[in-house]
Design a protein around this motif. Structure first.
Motif, PDB file in Angstrom:
ATOM      1  N   VAL A  23      -0.491  80.905  41.245  1.00  0.00           N
ATOM      2  CA  VAL A  23       0.576  79.939  41.008  1.00  0.00           C
ATOM      3  C   VAL A  23       0.587  79.653  39.513  1.00  0.00           C
ATOM      4  N   LEU A  24       1.675  80.035  38.866  1.00  0.00           N
ATOM      5  CA  LEU A  24       1.846  79.804  37.438  1.00  0.00           C
ATOM      6  C   LEU A  24       2.515  78.461  37.209  1.00  0.00           C
ATOM      7  N   VAL A  25       2.147  77.800  36.122  1.00  0.00           N
ATOM      8  CA  VAL A  25       2.697  76.484  35.807  1.00  0.00           C
ATOM      9  C   VAL A  25       3.066  76.448  34.330  1.00  0.00           C
ATOM     10  N   CYS A  26       4.223  75.858  34.034  1.00  0.00           N
ATOM     11  CA  CYS A  26       4.617  75.644  32.646  1.00  0.00           C
ATOM     12  C   CYS A  26       5.111  74.199  32.537  1.00  0.00           C
ATOM     13  N   GLU A  27       4.191  73.306  32.181  1.00  0.00           N
ATOM     14  CA  GLU A  27       4.502  71.886  32.132  1.00  0.00           C
ATOM     15  C   GLU A  27       5.424  71.528  30.975  1.00  0.00           C
ATOM     16  N   HIS A  28       5.395  72.336  29.911  1.00  0.00           N
ATOM     17  CA  HIS A  28       6.160  72.034  28.692  1.00  0.00           C
ATOM     18  C   HIS A  28       7.211  73.103  28.438  1.00  0.00           C
ATOM     19  N   ALA A  29       7.909  73.483  29.511  1.00  0.00           N
ATOM     20  CA  ALA A  29       8.854  74.592  29.457  1.00  0.00           C
ATOM     21  C   ALA A  29      10.153  74.254  28.751  1.00  0.00           C
ATOM     22  N   SER A  30      10.508  72.971  28.686  1.00  0.00           N
ATOM     23  CA  SER A  30      11.850  72.565  28.250  1.00  0.00           C
ATOM     24  C   SER A  30      11.788  71.469  27.190  1.00  0.00           C
ATOM     25  N   CYS A  31      12.803  71.456  26.313  1.00  0.00           N
ATOM     26  CA  CYS A  31      12.941  70.360  25.350  1.00  0.00           C
ATOM     27  C   CYS A  31      14.117  69.450  25.717  1.00  0.00           C
ATOM     28  N   PHE A  32      14.581  69.552  26.970  1.00  0.00           N
ATOM     29  CA  PHE A  32      15.740  68.767  27.411  1.00  0.00           C
ATOM     30  C   PHE A  32      15.410  67.275  27.511  1.00  0.00           C
ATOM     31  N   ILE A  33      16.272  66.452  26.924  1.00  0.00           N
ATOM     32  CA  ILE A  33      16.152  65.001  27.020  1.00  0.00           C
ATOM     33  C   ILE A  33      17.406  64.477  27.724  1.00  0.00           C
ATOM     34  N   PRO A  34      17.287  63.853  28.888  1.00  0.00           N
ATOM     35  CA  PRO A  34      18.462  63.359  29.607  1.00  0.00           C
ATOM     36  C   PRO A  34      19.301  62.413  28.750  1.00  0.00           C
ATOM     37  N   ASP A  35      20.619  62.477  28.922  1.00  0.00           N
ATOM     38  CA  ASP A  35      21.539  61.670  28.123  1.00  0.00           C
ATOM     39  C   ASP A  35      21.213  60.183  28.177  1.00  0.00           C
ATOM     40  N   ALA A  36      20.741  59.718  29.328  1.00  0.00           N
ATOM     41  CA  ALA A  36      20.472  58.290  29.500  1.00  0.00           C
ATOM     42  C   ALA A  36      19.415  57.778  28.532  1.00  0.00           C
ATOM     43  N   LEU A  37      18.587  58.693  28.004  1.00  0.00           N
ATOM     44  CA  LEU A  37      17.509  58.289  27.098  1.00  0.00           C
ATOM     45  C   LEU A  37      17.928  58.368  25.637  1.00  0.00           C
ATOM     46  N   GLN A  38      19.176  58.721  25.385  1.00  0.00           N
ATOM     47  CA  GLN A  38      19.766  58.686  24.043  1.00  0.00           C
ATOM     48  C   GLN A  38      18.905  59.419  23.005  1.00  0.00           C
ATOM     49  N   GLY A  39      18.419  60.567  23.426  1.00  0.00           N
ATOM     50  CA  GLY A  39      17.656  61.401  22.508  1.00  0.00           C
ATOM     51  C   GLY A  39      16.334  60.828  22.069  1.00  0.00           C
ATOM     52  N   LEU A  40      15.896  59.764  22.722  1.00  0.00           N
ATOM     53  CA  LEU A  40      14.637  59.079  22.371  1.00  0.00           C
ATOM     54  C   LEU A  40      14.610  58.628  20.905  1.00  0.00           C
ATOM     55  N   GLY A  41      15.802  58.586  20.294  1.00  0.00           N
ATOM     56  CA  GLY A  41      15.877  58.168  18.894  1.00  0.00           C
ATOM     57  C   GLY A  41      15.385  59.211  17.912  1.00  0.00           C
ATOM     58  N   LEU A  42      15.282  60.454  18.332  1.00  0.00           N
ATOM     59  CA  LEU A  42      14.722  61.514  17.504  1.00  0.00           C
ATOM     60  C   LEU A  42      15.788  62.198  16.665  1.00  0.00           C
ATOM     61  N   SER A  43      15.366  62.795  15.564  1.00  0.00           N
ATOM     62  CA  SER A  43      16.245  63.654  14.783  1.00  0.00           C
ATOM     63  C   SER A  43      16.489  64.943  15.557  1.00  0.00           C
ATOM     64  N   ASP A  44      17.537  65.668  15.167  1.00  0.00           N
ATOM     65  CA  ASP A  44      17.829  66.937  15.829  1.00  0.00           C
ATOM     66  C   ASP A  44      16.660  67.914  15.678  1.00  0.00           C
ATOM     67  N   ALA A  45      16.021  67.907  14.518  1.00  0.00           N
ATOM     68  CA  ALA A  45      14.889  68.810  14.296  1.00  0.00           C
ATOM     69  C   ALA A  45      13.715  68.463  15.199  1.00  0.00           C
ATOM     70  N   ALA A  46      13.446  67.191  15.345  1.00  0.00           N
ATOM     71  CA  ALA A  46      12.327  66.767  16.186  1.00  0.00           C
ATOM     72  C   ALA A  46      12.562  67.122  17.654  1.00  0.00           C
ATOM     73  N   LYS A  47      13.810  67.071  18.088  1.00  0.00           N
ATOM     74  CA  LYS A  47      14.133  67.338  19.497  1.00  0.00           C
ATOM     75  C   LYS A  47      13.803  68.766  19.915  1.00  0.00           C
ATOM     76  N   VAL A  48      13.783  69.689  18.969  1.00  0.00           N
ATOM     77  CA  VAL A  48      13.496  71.082  19.312  1.00  0.00           C
ATOM     78  C   VAL A  48      12.183  71.564  18.701  1.00  0.00           C
ATOM     79  N   SER A  49      11.414  70.650  18.132  1.00  0.00           N
ATOM     80  CA  SER A  49      10.140  71.015  17.513  1.00  0.00           C
ATOM     81  C   SER A  49       9.071  71.263  18.571  1.00  0.00           C
ATOM     82  N   HIS A  50       7.924  71.749  18.124  1.00  0.00           N
ATOM     83  CA  HIS A  50       6.807  71.977  19.046  1.00  0.00           C
ATOM     84  C   HIS A  50       6.304  70.677  19.671  1.00  0.00           C
ATOM     85  N   ALA A  51       6.626  69.548  19.063  1.00  0.00           N
ATOM     86  CA  ALA A  51       6.237  68.271  19.655  1.00  0.00           C
ATOM     87  C   ALA A  51       6.986  68.010  20.952  1.00  0.00           C
TER      88      ALA A  51
END
Length: 256
Positions: A23-51
């Motif tokens: 059974v393979l698992v990828c806990e950090h597969a996506s950088c998607f942030i639901p619209d309701a969370l308003q991007g968590l206040g992050l910059s566009d660069a931070a939203k797609v960074s390794h963080a």
């Protein structure tokens, strides 16, 4: 949206009918942030960074799923929304800072807000993975991650990390067979280890039930392209199968 549809949106299975006990698992597969969370206040660069996610990890995991005919469980949201490799009580489950990035949308979360995140994003993933593990007669848990080559300004020499919690069996076998499969710099419990709180999935879905388990970390500059992800995925699949064969020979039920 029904409860089942919501669950599928925040966690998904790939190759649900896979015949392999892996059974393979990828806990950090996506950088998607639901619209309701308003991007968590992050910059566009931070939203797609390794963080925000593990770049390249999903591509490697999908390739391994294909090669091994293994079911893959992947989170569908950014780990900054909820890190599915952390328990709800951990500060890192909804971090207020990740390396150099402040996460404004996670600051001063109330008890109720944290509980809502757990219910919406962690519980569906946890339950889906538990169901997949329970469907296999002798499951082998393998989680796939990537890490940045430079962290807080310090370069990392390690290229592939083989991580484990208290059950070292599969990690030991992989480390023993590593030289037969790769010339990369391979290290045990690097660049992170159990002391960093990164083995939650292994603990809950592997160690607690006696199932062989391992966490594989790949430096993300090695898996930037689809071709690189396929190459590493193929190599890891062969390496894992070899390690499982060694464990079987030693009397441990473990098959890839």
């Amino acid at each position: 949206m029904t409860a089942r549809e919501t669950q599928m949106a925040v966690a998904q299975t790939i190759n649900a009918d896979g015949a392999s006990p892996v059974v393979l698992v990828c806990e950090h597969a996506s950088c998607f942030i639901p619209d309701a969370l308003q991007g968590l206040g992050l910059s566009d660069a931070a939203k797609v960074s390794h963080a925000a996610w593990d770049p390249g990890a999903l591509g490697v995991a999908v390739r391994m799923s294909d090669r091994l005919d293994a079911t893959l469980v992947a989170s569908g949201v950014s780990r900054l929304v909820y890190d599915c490799n952390r328990p709800p009580e951990a500060a890192g489950a909804m971090p207020v800072k990740s390396e150099i990035f402040d996460i404004p949308g996670n600051a001063d979360l109330s008890v109720d807000a944290r509980a809502a995140r757990v219910a919406a994003y962690y519980a569906p993933f946890r339950d889906m993975l538990a169901q997949v593990m329970a469907s296999k007669p002798a499951p082998v848990l393998v989680t796939i991650h990537s890490f940045t080559p430079v962290y807080n300004g310090a370069p990392r020499a390690v290229e592939i990390g083989i991580l484990h919690d208290t059950d070292t069996r599969l990690a030991d076998a992989m480390l023993d067979r590593g030289a037969a499969h790769t010339q990369a710099d391979v290290q045990r419990n690097a660049p992170y280890g159990p002391g960093d709180g990164v083995t939650h999935t292994l603990q809950v879905h592997g160690v607690a039930h006696g199932h062989p388990s391992v966490m594989i970390e790949v430096r993300n500059d090695l898996i930037q392209t689809e071709a690189q992800q396929a190459q590493i995925g193929d190599m890891l699949s062969e390496w894992l199968a070899d390690a499982c064969a060694q464990l079987n020979a030693e009397g441990v039920r473990c098959r890839a």
